[in-house]
Design a protein around this motif. Structure first.
Motif: not given
Length: 517
Positions: A398-402, A406, A435-436, A438-439
């Motif tokens: 669920n990371s919001t890092n790109s 990452d 993109s992050p 998590n999407i």
């Protein structure tokens, strides 16, 4: 009769357009396969039609006469209820009817003769409903479905203690037992082994109601669907027939469109050439203007770019020793043993497929060999020269890092351009890379994890269900890369079509008799 109608629906995430004016319909009794490459938006479409996401525009209309069944992974499996009683909730309306019948029988002794007659008539009607829906066969239905999906041994377990894979199978079982008018299934064969995939295939092939199915298992799709919706380049196209028929028609249409495109380009070139040569001449300017009007009216045929196909190449280092691992009297498990004492040996160059039904401890075996879990008993000896690359079955990511950040953080010696190039080679676009995490879809996240794995120098790969979520292009490319991998391998996979050309040896848990169900 139309059950679901979608008209002129568009949706995007930021600047990434997933659907552009798509239309869709589901008719009574249709078995629809929703297909497309990773990241094209299949799961997003499922979330839109189940009201989890609102589209940017368009209309979505369900026929309210029909019941909808969707496997919601976010359902709270509360502590204190075992799996058997959780599955009985699929028949809650029938149990409510039985309760009303019992209440009426209790009350009937104090009624007048007239009221008693009315109550008996109500009881007869309700009893007819129970008989029609095989109420007194509920336990056998549950047992049959549990055996089919490989969860019989879980029926007495508290649902709150189930693993992610077990939870998924319990939710799928409940959904099938409910027998809704429309089933919505997103990759239901993940977490199922071959035997239980076969059971689900027969179940869906004979399902009398409608369903929409997302799956990358083309053989499975081919046996259960009669309509294919193909999502590609923001467009949804309907094909009537099974998956094999879709492939034939898709290739024919692609060739026809290419021929039409070339013919149109020739016509456009001739018109433009005539206009360029004759527009300035007084004697021919009228004809040139006429051709210019014709040119402007032409509806241009576009040839869509091919979906980016991944390219995997694993980096290897030499393994100087002939024995990679050896286990002696190994017993694996958690609170209780999952195996009898195991004595196993893995030699350099072996590519071992670990097979067997779910629940036998395949993932537990891998994690024990890797030192992630302590064995209940026994010894594990690993070569000191091992360089192990591990692909874990499921990661809650669920990371919001790109994606770029990452991967770059794990390979800081690479330049940003090099990281982007490696991710692109795995089938990810610029939009994916920026993109992050998590999407991303499950398949896109798997490609990110594979990108990390192929950039490690290894001599042993340990792969736990790597094909889950991967589209057909990625799956075929991974198969090629694993066949060519020069190191050794332990592979857990439920798709025999995938591993049979890779494996040099099979560790079949069931044939060993080392694991108990």
């Amino acid at each position: 009769m139309s059950i679901l109608t979608i008209e002129n629906m568009s949706h995007s995430f930021g600047d990434r357009i997933l659907f552009n004016d798509v239309s869709f319909r589901l008719l009574k009794g249709e078995h629809i396969g929703l297909i497309g490459a990773n990241g094209e938006g299949k799961s997003t479409l499922m979330k839109i039609i189940t009201d989890q996401i609102l589209p940017d525009k368009g209309t979505i209309e369900w026929n309210n006469k029909f019941s909808i069944g969707y496997m919601d992974q976010l359902v709270d499996l509360k502590e204190g209820i075992d799996a058997l009683n959780f599955l009985k909730e699929a028949f809650a309306n029938l149990f409510n009817i039985e309760s009303k019948i019992n209440s009426l029988y209790i009350d009937i002794q104090n009624m007048s003769e007239k009221d008693m007659e009315k109550s008996l008539n109500k009881i007869a009607i309700m009893q007819e409903i129970l008989d029609k829906d095989d109420f007194y066969s509920i336990n056998s239905k549950i047992q049959a479905t549990a055996v089919g999906l490989g969860i019989k041994e879980l029926l007495d377990k508290d649902v709150s203690t189930l693993s992610g894979g077990q939870r998924t199978k319990i939710l799928l079982a409940k959904l099938l037992l409910q027998k809704p008018d429309i089933l919505l299934l997103d990759e239901p064969t993940n977490h199922l082994d071959e035997e239980h995939i076969e059971w689900l295939k027969n179940y869906l092939a004979n399902y009398e109601n409608a369903f929409i199915l997302i799956s990358h298992d083309n053989a499975f799709l081919n046996n259960v669907v009669n309509v294919v919706y193909h999502l590609e380049h923001k467009v949804l196209t309907r094909y009537e027939g099974n998956y094999d028929y879709f492939i034939k028609l898709y290739e024919i249409r692609k060739e026809q469109r290419l021929i039409e495109y070339k013919e149109q380009q020739n016509e456009i070139e001739k018109l433009e050439d005539y206009i360029r040569k004759n527009k300035a001449r007084a004697s021919t300017s009228k004809q040139a203007k006429s051709r210019e009007k014709k040119l402007n009216k032409i509806e241009r045929i576009e040839i869509k770019k091919e979906i980016i196909k991944p390219h995997f190449n694993f980096k290897t280092v030499k393994m100087p020793e002939s024995i990679i691992l050896e286990v002696s009297n190994l017993i694996i498990g958690y609170n209780r043993p999952l195996s009898k004492p195991l004595n196993l040996k893995m030699k350099r160059g072996q590519k071992i497929a670990v097979t067997g039904a779910n629940g036998l401890g395949k993932t537990t075996l891998l994690k024990t060999l890797l030192g992630m879990l302590k064995p209940i008993n026994g010894e594990i000896t690993l070569s000191e020269h091992r360089k192990i690359g591990y692909f874990e079955q499921e990661i809650a990511w669920n990371s919001t890092n790109s994606v770029l950040y990452d991967v770059w953080s794990e390979f800081p010696h690479l330049t940003q351009t090099e990281v982007r190039r490696e991710l692109a080679r795995c089938g990810l676009t610029r939009q994916h890379i920026d993109s992050p995490i998590n999407i991303l879809s499950g398949g896109e996240q798997a490609k990110v994890r594979l990108c990390k794995l192929i950039n490690e120098y290894t001599n042993v790969l340990v792969l736990d269900e790597p094909t889950n979520h991967l589209d057909i292009n990625a799956k075929n490319e991974l198969k090629r890369a694993l066949k060519e991998y020069e190191g050794s391998m332990i592979l857990v996979c439920h798709e025999s079509e995938f591993y049979k050309d890779i494996a040099t040896d099979i560790w079949n848990c069931e044939e060993w008799g080392c694991f108990r169900k």
